[in-house]
Each structure stands twice: as C-alpha cells, then as structure tokens.
Scaffold this motif. Sequence first.
Motif, short mmCIF file in Angstrom:
data_model
loop_
_atom_site.label_atom_id
_atom_site.label_comp_id
_atom_site.label_asym_id
_atom_site.label_seq_id
_atom_site.Cartn_x
_atom_site.Cartn_y
_atom_site.Cartn_z
N LYS A 106 -8.93 4.15 2.27
CA LYS A 106 -8.05 5.30 2.08
C LYS A 106 -7.37 5.29 0.72
CE LYS A 106 -4.44 7.86 4.58
NZ LYS A 106 -3.59 7.88 5.80
N TYR A 107 -7.07 4.11 0.18
CA TYR A 107 -6.31 4.00 -1.07
C TYR A 107 -7.06 3.13 -2.08
CZ TYR A 107 -2.55 5.80 1.83
OH TYR A 107 -1.79 6.57 2.69
N HIS A 108 -6.85 3.45 -3.34
CA HIS A 108 -7.40 2.62 -4.42
C HIS A 108 -6.23 2.01 -5.18
CE1 HIS A 108 -10.35 1.19 -7.31
NE2 HIS A 108 -9.55 1.60 -8.28
N GLN A 109 -6.19 0.70 -5.23
CA GLN A 109 -5.09 -0.01 -5.89
C GLN A 109 -5.44 -0.28 -7.34
OE1 GLN A 109 -2.76 -2.97 -3.63
NE2 GLN A 109 -3.44 -4.44 -5.16
N LEU A 110 -4.46 -0.04 -8.23
CA LEU A 110 -4.67 -0.20 -9.67
C LEU A 110 -3.83 -1.36 -10.20
CD1 LEU A 110 -4.69 3.61 -10.57
CD2 LEU A 110 -6.67 2.08 -10.40
N ASP A 111 -3.17 -1.14 -11.33
CA ASP A 111 -2.49 -2.22 -12.04
C ASP A 111 -1.15 -2.59 -11.39
OD1 ASP A 111 -4.55 -2.12 -13.87
OD2 ASP A 111 -3.50 -0.73 -15.21
N LEU A 112 -0.75 -3.83 -11.65
CA LEU A 112 0.55 -4.32 -11.20
C LEU A 112 1.68 -3.59 -11.93
CD1 LEU A 112 2.10 -6.59 -9.57
CD2 LEU A 112 2.03 -7.91 -11.71
N LEU A 113 2.64 -3.10 -11.17
CA LEU A 113 3.81 -2.44 -11.75
C LEU A 113 5.00 -3.38 -11.85
CD1 LEU A 113 3.72 1.02 -9.91
CD2 LEU A 113 3.01 0.52 -12.26
N ALA A 114 5.21 -4.18 -10.83
CA ALA A 114 6.36 -5.09 -10.80
C ALA A 114 6.07 -6.23 -9.85
CB ALA A 114 7.62 -4.34 -10.39
N ARG A 115 6.70 -7.38 -10.15
CA ARG A 115 6.59 -8.53 -9.28
C ARG A 115 7.95 -9.20 -9.18
NH1 ARG A 115 2.05 -11.41 -8.05
NH2 ARG A 115 0.93 -10.67 -9.92
N GLY A 116 8.31 -9.64 -8.00
CA GLY A 116 9.59 -10.30 -7.83
C GLY A 116 9.60 -11.11 -6.55
N GLY A 117 10.81 -11.52 -6.15
CA GLY A 117 10.94 -12.30 -4.94
C GLY A 117 10.53 -11.54 -3.70
N PHE A 118 10.53 -10.20 -3.80
CA PHE A 118 10.17 -9.35 -2.66
C PHE A 118 8.67 -9.26 -2.47
CE2 PHE A 118 10.19 -6.85 -6.46
CZ PHE A 118 9.05 -6.06 -6.35
N GLY A 119 7.88 -9.61 -3.47
CA GLY A 119 6.44 -9.42 -3.43
C GLY A 119 5.98 -8.70 -4.69
N SER A 120 5.03 -7.80 -4.54
CA SER A 120 4.46 -7.13 -5.70
C SER A 120 4.25 -5.64 -5.42
CB SER A 120 3.10 -7.76 -6.06
OG SER A 120 3.24 -9.15 -6.27
N VAL A 121 4.42 -4.83 -6.47
CA VAL A 121 4.19 -3.39 -6.37
C VAL A 121 3.10 -3.01 -7.36
CG1 VAL A 121 5.19 -1.10 -6.58
CG2 VAL A 121 6.58 -2.96 -5.68
N TYR A 122 2.12 -2.24 -6.87
CA TYR A 122 0.99 -1.83 -7.69
C TYR A 122 0.91 -0.31 -7.79
CZ TYR A 122 -0.75 -6.61 -7.21
OH TYR A 122 -0.89 -7.98 -7.26
N ASP A 123 0.36 0.15 -8.88
CA ASP A 123 0.01 1.55 -9.03
C ASP A 123 -1.23 1.81 -8.18
OD1 ASP A 123 0.01 4.12 -9.93
OD2 ASP A 123 -0.57 3.65 -12.00
N GLY A 124 -1.44 3.07 -7.80
CA GLY A 124 -2.62 3.39 -7.01
C GLY A 124 -2.72 4.87 -6.74
N PHE A 125 -3.74 5.26 -5.98
CA PHE A 125 -3.87 6.66 -5.61
C PHE A 125 -4.59 6.78 -4.27
CE2 PHE A 125 -7.58 5.76 -8.28
CZ PHE A 125 -8.64 6.26 -7.52
#
Length: 435
Positions: free
Chosen positions: A170-189
């Motif tokens: 359903k989703y395509h994950q792209l580049d890393l946007l942010a990383r921290g103690g909470f985990g990681s957030v990625y760009d995607g569509f």
Amino acid sequence: MRAVKKGKDADVAGSPSNIQGRGDISDSTDPSVSVRKRKAGDDGGMPRKRMRCSSPTYPTLQCGDVEDGRIRHGKRKASADAGAPKKRSRCSNSPKRKPSDDGEATHDRRSCGSDLSICSTSDSFMEMEDVSCDDNGQVIHNSSSASAEEEAIYQISSSGNTSRAEFENKYHQLDLLARGGFGSVYDGFRKSDLLQVAIKHVPSVAVTRENVYCNGSVYNIIVEVASMLKTAGLPGSAGQSAAVSLLDWYILDQELVLVMEKPVPSMSLPMCLYACGGAFTEDQAKMILRQLVDAAIVMHSKGVFHRDIKTENVLVQFDSPLPRVRIIDFGCSSFSVEAAFHSLLGTPEYFPPEWTDHQVYWARPTTVWQLGALVYQLLPRHEPFTTMDFIQGHIQVNSALSTEVKTLLSMCLARNLVERATLEQLQLKLSSQPT
C-alpha cells in the motif's frame, strides 16, 4: 540529555491552586491543602477504606487482568506449583516502585518524542465520572457515557493490521526524515494516489498501551493512536485540524508503524527559525502562538493532553497566504486534562516549575508554560530556553521587546501557576491585538 524521573505515589489533595511556592506538599501546613481522614464509626472501629479512581485507565495491565468485563486486582495467590502468578497493576495514579540500593525509588523510563524526552510506564488517565474501586481495586461504578465516535476510536485503536506485506503493497517508503529516541520517521507516499505521507516506526518496547473502561467494555488501546484519532479525527479527515492526521497503522513483529498525513509544503519550526536568521519578528511569533493556543484549547476539549509541545513538534505549512501551524508527535500524550500527574513524561527542559518544586503538574498550566517556552525561543536575542535557567534568572526576557509581547511571555511564564494565564485568557489577549 536524560533526566531522572521523580514521582509520588499519592495524589495531591485539591486543585492546582493549592500549590504555591516551594516545599513538600505532603508536609504542608497550608490550610488550603486538605488531607481527608476516615472517621471512626459508632463502635469505635475504623470503617473499610474506600478508594476513588479518577480514571478507567489502568496502567500496564495485561489481557489476563480483565475478566468478564471487570478489572481485578489485589493480592496474588500461590498457584498449584507454589509459584506466585504474574503481578497485576494497582488501581492508582502512580504505580509503586521498589527502592534501589541507595534508597531511591527506581523508575521505568523510555524515550518518546526525542532523545530529550522521557516516558514512564503509563501515567495518563482518562477522565471519567463516578468511578470507584473497592479494596481489591475492582471497578464497582461507572456512570460516564462515551459517544459512539469515541467508543469507536477506543475499539479501533486497540488493534491494527499485522501484515507487513499489506503495508509494503500500500505504501512506498523513501528517505529518512528524522531519527530519535522515539524511533524513526521516513518520507513516503501511498501507491494508489501518490499521496505524500510520513511513516513513523516505533519499537514495540516504546509503545504505550492502556486499558480503557468504556460503556461496559475494556479496550487495550495504543495511546498514541487513540490520541491522534481523538484530536484529528478518524482516518479520512486529513488536513481538517491543527494536529496531523493518522491515516493508517500496523502492528508488526517488533514495531508499531504509523502512517500519517504529511503537510505539503511544510517545514519544522526549527528549520523555519533557521531560514529566518534564528528569530521571528514579534508579529510572526504572535501568529504562531495564536494558532497554538487555539489548537491546545481544541485538544483539551477532546480530552487530550499533548504534554510535549516544543518547537521540534510543530510544523509550519505554507499552502495558503497565512502559514498554518501543525502539531506532531503524540507519543507522550495523555487522556486527561483534569488529573494531577506525578511522573515526568516529555521533555524535562520545558516542564513547569511546579514539577521542579513538587514533582506534580497539571495539563492546562503545563501547556501554557510550554507555549511560553516555545515562543520565548522564537524571539530575537534569546538564549536556548530551559525551565531551570529561566526560574534561576540565568536567562531573561529581551528588554527591547514590545510591552505587548513581554506581557504575553509573563502571562505564560509566571512562576506561580495560580498567577499563570489560562489558555482562554491567552486567546482573548491575542485576539485583542492586531494581526
């Protein structure tokens, strides 16, 4: 930077107005701090102690603790093999912890939101009318009635899609946007319509679940999922609130995956500051504050306390002539805007003085303090903000600021929370000023 979490097992009697100045609340002789005691009966004996629960949320309960729609507590009985069964949670606002070798209470900590954020096992409480517990901690009365939408939120946030294949289809994950103690957030569509999304991966050990007793049923909810749905609406309502919307979520082997609306075009508030040379004009700062105050009032009206408002958790969207503020990261949120909190969850540097002085805080005064800390950092000639630096006089408000802006800062950053402005007072003050 990680801070030691300090908490108290007992609630503070009364309201925030009982907290004034420094000192240990439990030893206070202030008549405004009331301590109620049980009275002896006619036969001279003490009546059975009754316990009131301000919440249907029972921290860190396991599925085995829920039987026939009731939540059972009490002493553990030895099983046939002489082994004590798994310990169950107490019906109290703060779970008791065993002292360490140095005599200090130990604390369960995990990061949430950023490397500077500390989370404990759950300390959030859902406000509920007339909930009481007997000596065994069993719920014996509940007169609250949630709306159909609210109950639907609890129901769907207690489960999730467990198929990694469906997520990847359903989703395509792209580049890393942010990383921290909470985990990681990625760009995607989203593949079906190319909708831009942000994809957050949270390790399973950092996911907070709580049991919510609602309309006769118990739901083991994922707190961050439920908070986002309560604040921004059910999936399909993207862009309609200041909080970013949650579109989808997946409970996979070792992680929770949240698929969120990605405001386009937008940038984080720290990046906006950098683009503006490190500071906003007074009008720009007031515009940001005005929108954040409005958003906080809406969140509290829906029973959600964000608890970690800071520049890193604010986006600015540029899809209209007036930049629009969007709030992200509900990983440290709570379902109560009424209860007193005794454990630190969020970013220690921005917690209010009442936490430093008494290890207790409330949703509304804390939100106002955090908004003041945020706006302080937007204005020129200001050092990075921490609560300790501010209350100890190591950093000060820029004297060159206008009287209007200095008044707003003093309303937010009053040391005594009784003198601190309410969100509604801030809203009125900001609405009376020219835009």
